[in-house]
Motif scaffolding. Structure first.
Motif, PDB file in Angstrom:
ATOM      1  N   VAL A 185       0.865  -1.185   0.000  1.00  0.00           N
ATOM      2  CA  VAL A 185       0.000   0.000   0.000  1.00  0.00           C
ATOM      3  C   VAL A 185       0.897   1.228   0.000  1.00  0.00           C
ATOM      4  N   ASP A 186       0.635   2.148  -0.899  1.00  0.00           N
ATOM      5  CA  ASP A 186       1.574   3.240  -1.149  1.00  0.00           C
ATOM      6  C   ASP A 186       1.587   4.321  -0.073  1.00  0.00           C
ATOM      7  N   ASN A 187       0.514   4.458   0.700  1.00  0.00           N
ATOM      8  CA  ASN A 187       0.468   5.547   1.686  1.00  0.00           C
ATOM      9  C   ASN A 187       0.298   5.021   3.108  1.00  0.00           C
ATOM     10  N   LEU A 188       0.935   3.869   3.379  1.00  0.00           N
ATOM     11  CA  LEU A 188       0.829   3.260   4.706  1.00  0.00           C
ATOM     12  C   LEU A 188       2.213   2.995   5.278  1.00  0.00           C
ATOM     13  N   MET A 189       2.392   3.406   6.545  1.00  0.00           N
ATOM     14  CA  MET A 189       3.596   3.096   7.309  1.00  0.00           C
ATOM     15  C   MET A 189       3.181   2.353   8.575  1.00  0.00           C
ATOM     16  N   MET A 190       4.168   1.737   9.226  1.00  0.00           N
ATOM     17  CA  MET A 190       3.916   1.019  10.468  1.00  0.00           C
ATOM     18  C   MET A 190       4.933   1.457  11.518  1.00  0.00           C
ATOM     19  N   ALA A 191       4.542   1.387  12.772  1.00  0.00           N
ATOM     20  CA  ALA A 191       5.479   1.556  13.887  1.00  0.00           C
ATOM     21  C   ALA A 191       4.957   0.726  15.040  1.00  0.00           C
ATOM     22  N   GLY A 192       5.856   0.158  15.798  1.00  0.00           N
ATOM     23  CA  GLY A 192       5.454  -0.713  16.898  1.00  0.00           C
ATOM     24  C   GLY A 192       5.859  -2.141  16.624  1.00  0.00           C
ATOM     25  N   ARG A 193       5.195  -3.072  17.298  1.00  0.00           N
ATOM     26  CA  ARG A 193       5.564  -4.480  17.159  1.00  0.00           C
ATOM     27  C   ARG A 193       5.068  -5.098  15.860  1.00  0.00           C
ATOM     28  N   ASN A 194       4.388  -4.303  15.010  1.00  0.00           N
ATOM     29  CA  ASN A 194       3.886  -4.859  13.754  1.00  0.00           C
ATOM     30  C   ASN A 194       4.746  -4.469  12.554  1.00  0.00           C
ATOM     31  N   ILE A 195       5.969  -3.974  12.771  1.00  0.00           N
ATOM     32  CA  ILE A 195       6.801  -3.593  11.630  1.00  0.00           C
ATOM     33  C   ILE A 195       7.365  -4.846  10.966  1.00  0.00           C
ATOM     34  N   SER A 196       8.075  -4.648   9.876  1.00  0.00           N
ATOM     35  CA  SER A 196       8.510  -5.738   9.005  1.00  0.00           C
ATOM     36  C   SER A 196       9.761  -6.406   9.561  1.00  0.00           C
ATOM     37  N   VAL A 197       9.550  -7.400  10.416  1.00  0.00           N
ATOM     38  CA  VAL A 197      10.631  -8.175  11.023  1.00  0.00           C
ATOM     39  C   VAL A 197      10.198  -9.632  11.092  1.00  0.00           C
ATOM     40  N   THR A 198      11.155 -10.526  11.194  1.00  0.00           N
ATOM     41  CA  THR A 198      10.822 -11.915  11.457  1.00  0.00           C
ATOM     42  C   THR A 198      10.446 -12.088  12.920  1.00  0.00           C
ATOM     43  N   HIS A 199       9.881 -13.256  13.218  1.00  0.00           N
ATOM     44  CA  HIS A 199       9.533 -13.569  14.602  1.00  0.00           C
ATOM     45  C   HIS A 199      10.756 -13.477  15.502  1.00  0.00           C
ATOM     46  N   ALA A 200      11.892 -13.987  15.026  1.00  0.00           N
ATOM     47  CA  ALA A 200      13.100 -13.975  15.854  1.00  0.00           C
ATOM     48  C   ALA A 200      13.574 -12.545  16.099  1.00  0.00           C
ATOM     49  N   ALA A 201      13.581 -11.717  15.065  1.00  0.00           N
ATOM     50  CA  ALA A 201      14.016 -10.323  15.235  1.00  0.00           C
ATOM     51  C   ALA A 201      13.057  -9.554  16.129  1.00  0.00           C
ATOM     52  N   LEU A 202      11.772  -9.940  16.100  1.00  0.00           N
ATOM     53  CA  LEU A 202      10.794  -9.261  16.950  1.00  0.00           C
ATOM     54  C   LEU A 202      11.157  -9.397  18.421  1.00  0.00           C
ATOM     55  N   GLY A 203      11.887 -10.465  18.764  1.00  0.00           N
ATOM     56  CA  GLY A 203      12.260 -10.661  20.158  1.00  0.00           C
ATOM     57  C   GLY A 203      12.994  -9.485  20.762  1.00  0.00           C
ATOM     58  N   THR A 204      13.712  -8.723  19.945  1.00  0.00           N
ATOM     59  CA  THR A 204      14.426  -7.542  20.449  1.00  0.00           C
ATOM     60  C   THR A 204      13.758  -6.237  20.036  1.00  0.00           C
ATOM     61  N   VAL A 205      13.164  -6.189  18.847  1.00  0.00           N
ATOM     62  CA  VAL A 205      12.611  -4.931  18.330  1.00  0.00           C
ATOM     63  C   VAL A 205      11.337  -4.525  19.055  1.00  0.00           C
ATOM     64  N   ARG A 206      10.628  -5.476  19.678  1.00  0.00           N
ATOM     65  CA  ARG A 206       9.270  -5.237  20.162  1.00  0.00           C
ATOM     66  C   ARG A 206       9.173  -4.391  21.424  1.00  0.00           C
ATOM     67  N   VAL A 207      10.256  -4.205  22.176  1.00  0.00           N
ATOM     68  CA  VAL A 207      10.123  -3.528  23.466  1.00  0.00           C
ATOM     69  C   VAL A 207       9.793  -2.047  23.263  1.00  0.00           C
ATOM     70  N   MET A 208       9.082  -1.465  24.220  1.00  0.00           N
ATOM     71  CA  MET A 208       8.384  -0.197  23.979  1.00  0.00           C
ATOM     72  C   MET A 208       9.283   1.009  23.779  1.00  0.00           C
ATOM     73  N   ALA A 209      10.411   1.083  24.494  1.00  0.00           N
ATOM     74  CA  ALA A 209      11.279   2.243  24.278  1.00  0.00           C
ATOM     75  C   ALA A 209      11.835   2.234  22.858  1.00  0.00           C
ATOM     76  N   THR A 210      12.089   1.033  22.334  1.00  0.00           N
ATOM     77  CA  THR A 210      12.560   0.921  20.951  1.00  0.00           C
ATOM     78  C   THR A 210      11.460   1.311  19.973  1.00  0.00           C
ATOM     79  N   THR A 211      10.244   0.815  20.195  1.00  0.00           N
ATOM     80  CA  THR A 211       9.147   1.156  19.280  1.00  0.00           C
ATOM     81  C   THR A 211       8.810   2.643  19.334  1.00  0.00           C
TER      82      THR A 211
END
Length: 779
Positions: free
Chosen positions: A394-420
């Protein structure tokens, strides 16, 4: 027409109302008011985009709110001076200054935090917000563009349609992206897909679970508790003590009260909530009435609060222009479009939570920081690319938070709130910049990334691979002097500890290799000394090395070839200063403006004592295994002396382009022996026209959020100060600030001033004897 619960200053949005329906038009609509969405919306609005923030709960903050009460975590939990800055820092510093409540690990967040966020939202120009509003539908304009989102305002019988040029999905579950037809993933990738060390052998739908927190209160007298019949019945100590679920604090919290599989974390969230409630009551029944190890400890404690909004860790992950795998944080991939950073470990909770054979891996291992699991999971600080926040479908959509484009394994570190939260600020900033220049979101990483990164730095953020290169910043063309500057002579040991002859802390023993970072400014190092105790009855030998390192998070044991090595001879006895005549100069490879690390290798009979207090920018670590170090127990400064003393806090550091210790200290700090006021001056060859002045001060960087006390104001942060300009033959005051405690301060003058000299005069700090500044900018 503007709803009473919105910011009335957002004039100009088109609004129509009829029979409980309303339509409004914005530049940016952010769906989801957790920390990621909140920071995205505030950043977008601050940069001139008419922004609407939609939140389905009555308060902002998501998992961090008083409804859920998860303490925001981030890189600072594992890395000294890695605290997230920018909007999240403004909020957390403000909350600590306002709040009477201590921050325990989880469960203790109160409404002061909610109102801190609410207050910022109310004060942000260009920002409208709707609370208690759930997104029900997404309306498309063709296959690749969202025209509007439709929400329902609870308790108002109001359906609202929000049109915008850019939408940001911060809903956690990726509701907007899903309704818009984006590709998403949910569950665990198999190891064969990306060869991720943490991935299971086979792909599955397994996700991390949700947690429900509780808080207790010590009443000072016995407080009986009887669990209802429908509470979980727990009678086996092994369920707790052999499976990583240690009820070790009577105040509550317990992130491990977690359930996910076999329920679906989206569609069956209410079932999960009910099961978690059953288990909270059953766990408290065990602690209060059954467990011989806790019954007495909990006798006077009563449940004060039980959450009814589970804190969710994982569901949909929206596919973007780039998919981060765990190789990126583990290998610290350098991205040209880096817009944020993380540093939490690869924390993948066991699917099923309480229903699984054991709890999360690190917990089930007793948080052994040197286990093979922790060694392979420790990562960062690492960069996060903008492309992982831009939807590919979708051309006019961005994401932020635990739903960004990462694998399940990478989500283990990216998901914490100060990072998001950092990702959210970057996304909101990028959206506003894209609209300002008429760029497609997909083109921002290639065509506007330098502006995005420089804007984030100016707004108080930190990036691993970017320094201030703002051509409009007049300060970068100035020469800098100061009334005085501190020198680093090392870190002495507390006199009372030396007098007692006792160890200050068990972590002082050299059970493994330990290292102390030392900032080098002189290009000469004649001698280093350490204060140690030999706990044995015989002389001991400790191997010592001086190793040049790239930065304060360079954890490689053998980062670079050692500049010098020796064996220290240590006789039996306590608190001995041991000298090492290293006689190093630039001819030996010693470089000014860099760090070296003084390592003492393992000898469990020797204690290397901590210094008295923390010397700014001089931190320490220990070897965790496999040639890798990690931050020592709370990031203290080990005892050391250097000869000659190093001028590690020179005034020109305020123009280094970096606003924290990193590759060097990057800090001006006045001589603590000189009384305040102290000043720092910028001088230009030609007259400058200055309208805006921006200052970055030290403070609130060393530890993460819950390391700070109620009503905390960092002692290092200037409290009372003046900004003066030299005009008409004398210094004239431009502005005066009292009672400051914020780190990042921006001032716009009523009229530009014409001057060749500008200075900041610090009259008082919040407790530190030295005045200090990381950065001065002028525009």
């Amino acid at each position: 027409m503007v709803n009473n619960f919105t910011n009335s200053r957002t004039e100009g949005s088109h609004s129509m109302r009829r029979n409980g329906q309303k339509t409004e038009k914005y530049d940016v609509v952010v769906c989801g008011g957790g920390l990621a969405g909140f920071c995205a919306a505030v950043a977008s609005a601050r940069h001139g985009a008419k922004t609407c923030l939609v939140q389905d709960r009555p308060v902002f903050g998501g998992n961090s709110s008083s409804e859920v009460r998860v303490t925001p975590h981030g890189a600072a939990a594992f890395h000294v001076y890695a605290k997230e800055t920018g909007i999240i820092s403004e909020l957390l510093i403000e909350e600590r200054a306002r709040n009477h409540e201590p921050i325990f690990e989880n469960g203790w967040t109160n409404s002061v935090w909610d109102m801190t966020m609410y207050d910022m939202a109310q004060r942000t120009e260009n920002l409208t917000f709707y609370l208690n509003t759930s997104i029900l539908d997404v309306r498309m304009a063709g296959e690749r563009k969202i025209a509007s989102v439709v929400g329902y305002v609870a308790n108002a019988e109001m359906e609202i349609e929000l049109l915008a040029d850019v939408f940001v999905d911060c809903t956690g579950d990726g509701i907007v992206a899903d309704r818009a037809g984006c590709e998403w993933r949910m569950g665990s990738e198999g190891r064969e897909e990306y060869a991720e060390p943490h991935a299971p052998l086979q792909a599955s739908g397994d996700v991390m679970g949700s947690s429900l927190l509780f808080k207790t209160k010590d009443l000072g007298s016995p407080a009986p508790f009887t669990a209802p019949d429908w509470a979980a019945k727990l009678d086996n100590p092994d369920f707790f003590y052999k499976q990583g679920r240690n009820p070790n604090d009577m105040r509550g919290g317990y992130w491990w009260i977690e359930i996910g599989m076999p329920w679906h974390t989206i569609y069956e969230s209410e079932d999960i909530r009910h099961e978690l409630t059953r288990y909270v009551l059953g766990i408290w029944d065990w602690i209060k009435n059954k467990d011989p190890l806790t019954k007495e400890l909990a006798a006077n404690h009563a449940i004060d609060w039980i959450g009814q909004v589970p804190g969710k860790r994982e569901s949909r992950r929206i596919m973007g222009q780039y998919l981060m795998t765990e190789h990126d944080p583990l290998n610290r991939t350098v991205f040209e479009d880096e817009i944020a950073y993380g540093g939490w470990f690869l924390d993948l909770h066991t699917p099923g939570g309480l229903l699984a054979p054991t709890s999360e891996h690190a917990s089930s291992e007793g948080y052994d920081e040197t286990s093979s699991y922790m060694v392979k999971s420790y990562c960062g600080p690492y960069g996060i690319p903008l492309r992982s926040t831009i939807a590919k479908d979708v051309d006019n959509l961005m994401m932020a938070g635990r739903n960004i484009s990462v694998t399940h394994a990478a989500l283990g570190t990216v998901r914490v709130m100060a990072t998001t939260a950092l990702v959210g600020q970057a996304v909101g900033t990028s959206a506003a910049i894209a609209l300002r220049h008429g760029l497609a979101l997909a083109d921002v990483p290639g065509q506007a990334i330098q502006e995005v990164k420089q804007t984030l730095l100016r707004d108080g953020c930190f990036l691993l691979n970017t320094t201030n290169e703002d051509e409009l910043d007049l300060a970068l063309k100035a020469r800098v002097t100061a009334s005085s500057q501190a020198v680093c002579r090392g870190s002495e040991v507390k006199a009372e500890l030396q007098a007692s002859g006792k160890l200050g802390h068990q972590e002082e023993l050299l059970r493994q290799r330990k290292g102390q970072w030392i900032a080098i400014s002189e290009g000469v190092l004649n001698r280093v000394s350490v204060c140690v105790t030999n706990t044995s009855d015989t002389p001991q030998i400790v191997e010592a090395k001086l190793i040049p390192v790239d930065h304060i998070w360079d954890y490689r044991c053998e980062a670079n070839p050692a500049l010098a090595t020796t064996e220290l001879q240590i006789k039996p006895g306590t608190y001995q200063w041991i000298d090492w005549d290293v006689q190093l100069s630039e001819a030996d490879g010693l470089k000014s403006g860099t760090y070296v690390r003084l390592d003492l290798l393992a000898n469990p009979h020797i204690a290397w004592h901590c210094g008295d207090g923390i010397v700014p920018g001089q931190t320490c670590a220990y070897e965790m295994g496999e040639g890798k170090m990690r931050r020592d127990w709370n990031g203290p400064t080990r005892s050391f002396r250097v000869d000659p003393p190093q001028h590690a806090y020179s005034p020109e550091h305020v123009l280094s382009g970096v606003t924290r210790p990193y590759r060097f200290t990057n800090l001006w700090r006045s001589d603590a022996r000189e009384e305040l006021p102290q000043w720092l001056e910028l001088k230009w060859d030609h007259q400058q026209s200055i309208r805006q002045i921006e200052l970055t001060f030290p403070g609130s960087l060393l530890w993460e959020y819950h390391g700070y006390a109620p009503f905390y104001r960092d002692p290092q942060c200037p409290k009372d100060y003046r900004i003066e300009a030299y005009m008409d033959g004398g210094w004239q005051e431009l502005l005066q600030v009292k009672e400051n405690y914020q780190r990042h301060c921006r001032y716009t003058l009523a009229q530009p001033v014409q001057t060749q000299r500008l200075r900041v005069v610090i009259d008082a700090t919040n407790g530190d004897p030295s005045a200090a500044i990381y950065e001065v900018r002028c525009y």
